[in-house]
Design a protein around this motif. Structure first.
Motif, mmCIF file in Angstrom:
data_model
loop_
_atom_site.group_PDB
_atom_site.id
_atom_site.type_symbol
_atom_site.label_atom_id
_atom_site.label_comp_id
_atom_site.label_asym_id
_atom_site.label_seq_id
_atom_site.Cartn_x
_atom_site.Cartn_y
_atom_site.Cartn_z
ATOM 1 N N ASP A 113 0.827 -1.205 0.000
ATOM 2 C CA ASP A 113 0.000 0.000 0.000
ATOM 3 C C ASP A 113 0.867 1.263 0.000
ATOM 4 N N GLY A 114 1.965 1.240 0.737
ATOM 5 C CA GLY A 114 2.875 2.385 0.762
ATOM 6 C C GLY A 114 3.460 2.669 -0.607
ATOM 7 N N TRP A 115 3.805 1.615 -1.325
ATOM 8 C CA TRP A 115 4.343 1.776 -2.671
ATOM 9 C C TRP A 115 3.282 2.332 -3.622
ATOM 10 N N ASP A 152 0.335 3.860 -2.916
ATOM 11 C CA ASP A 152 -0.294 5.123 -2.524
ATOM 12 C C ASP A 152 0.687 6.285 -2.400
ATOM 13 N N GLU A 153 1.882 6.021 -1.886
ATOM 14 C CA GLU A 153 2.818 7.098 -1.559
ATOM 15 C C GLU A 153 4.111 7.071 -2.367
ATOM 16 N N GLY A 154 4.377 5.978 -3.084
ATOM 17 C CA GLY A 154 5.633 5.863 -3.819
ATOM 18 C C GLY A 154 6.810 5.570 -2.911
ATOM 19 N N VAL A 155 6.542 5.021 -1.728
ATOM 20 C CA VAL A 155 7.584 4.678 -0.760
ATOM 21 C C VAL A 155 7.874 3.188 -0.869
#
Length: 66
Positions: free
Chosen positions: A21-23, A25-28
């Protein structure tokens, strides 16, 4: 009462889902240098990026001092 505010109650997401989800949604990107799904060159790239951005890991510094 079975209604829970967002983030409270319900089911917990597993760590891989949080990373996914971090990747998305946020590109992290959160990657372990020891992830068995990566090939050696991929793990080495992750290690080199981590050292470039954040400096060497504690284990790396200690083994270099010996």
């Amino acid at each position: 009462m079975r209604w829970y505010p967002k983030g409270y109650g319900g089911t917990r997401r597993d760590p891989d889902q949080v990373k996914r989800d971090g990747w998305h949604d946020e590109g992290v990107l959160a990657v372990s240098v020891d992830d068995h799904r990566l090939t050696w060159p991929e793990r080495e790239l992750v290690r080199q990026l981590g050292e470039k951005l954040y400096g060497p890991r504690v284990e790396t510094r200690e083994s270099a001092d010996v």
